[in-house]
Design a protein around this motif. Structure first.
Motif: not given
Length: 208
Positions: A4-6, A10-12, A15, A52-53, A63, A65
């Motif tokens: 996970l790129y995060h 953020s909203c990531s 995830s 991200v994410p 990609t 969310t």
């Protein structure tokens, strides 16, 4: 292994919550948004959107969310994060995810990222968008409070990937100038979500 790129602010994080809830094998790569890492070639090779994410899977990169949350729920059905086998229930889950992504998140983004919609040098327009954020976010959460919490969880008695996503955005309300106490059901949902062991583990791991 999923990657996970995060970024933790953020909203990531929704995830990340879902991956932890699912018991998925994953690793996290933190993307330095403040330093502009998302705009550099190395990250754009992962996600050309520069946001991200992003989730690296064996099949490729995902990609957005709602897509990542749905993927996690479907890949780990034993975790019970979606109403599998219930066409209406699954569609209702998608309806909530879409609303949070396309309406509520966008209303929030007007506070810091108005340049996505108007010229960056149009100060009056940017300030007008920022002034509107408390009103527009409160309107979104008024609807959520009245219509989108079917029970203790978004879909009723069963926790789903909609819950950590709503929890993520609820945490933004103070910064948007909205008192979550105005929405007692949303506040109780946030407290209930924060108390889940998987959510608590992620929150405890965050910097600061």
């Amino acid at each position: 292994m999923l990657t996970l790129y995060h970024h933790p602010q953020s909203c990531s994080i929704a995830s990340l919550f879902a991956l932890e809830e699912a018991g998925a094998p994953y690793e996290v790569v933190n993307v330095d948004l403040a330093g502009g890492e998302q705009t550099r070639p190395a990250y754009l090779a992962v996600n050309p959107k520069g946001r991200v994410p992003a989730l690296r899977t064996a099949q490729g990169i995902l990609t957005e969310t709602p897509a990542i949350l749905t993927y996690v729920a479907q890949c780990f059905p034993a975790a019970g994060l979606a109403p599998h086998g219930d066409a209406f229930g699954f569609a209702r889950l998608q309806s909530v995810l879409s609303y949070l992504c396309s309406t509520v998140h966008v209303a929030h983004a007007h506070r810091m990222r108005g340049y996505r919609w108007v010229d960056a040098d149009d100060t009056a327009a940017l300030q007008a968008m920022q002034r509107k954020v408390p009103q527009s976010m409160a309107a979104c959460f008024d609807l959520i409070e009245r219509e989108m919490l079917a029970g203790p969880w978004v879909l009723g008695d069963a926790y789903s990937v909609a819950d950590p996503y709503l929890f993520t955005i609820t945490r933004w309300l103070p910064g948007d100038g909205v008192d979550v106490a105005r929405f007692p059901r949303v506040r109780e949902h946030a407290e209930r979500t924060a108390a889940r062991p998987a959510i608590a583990r992620v929150l405890a791991s965050l910097p600061g």
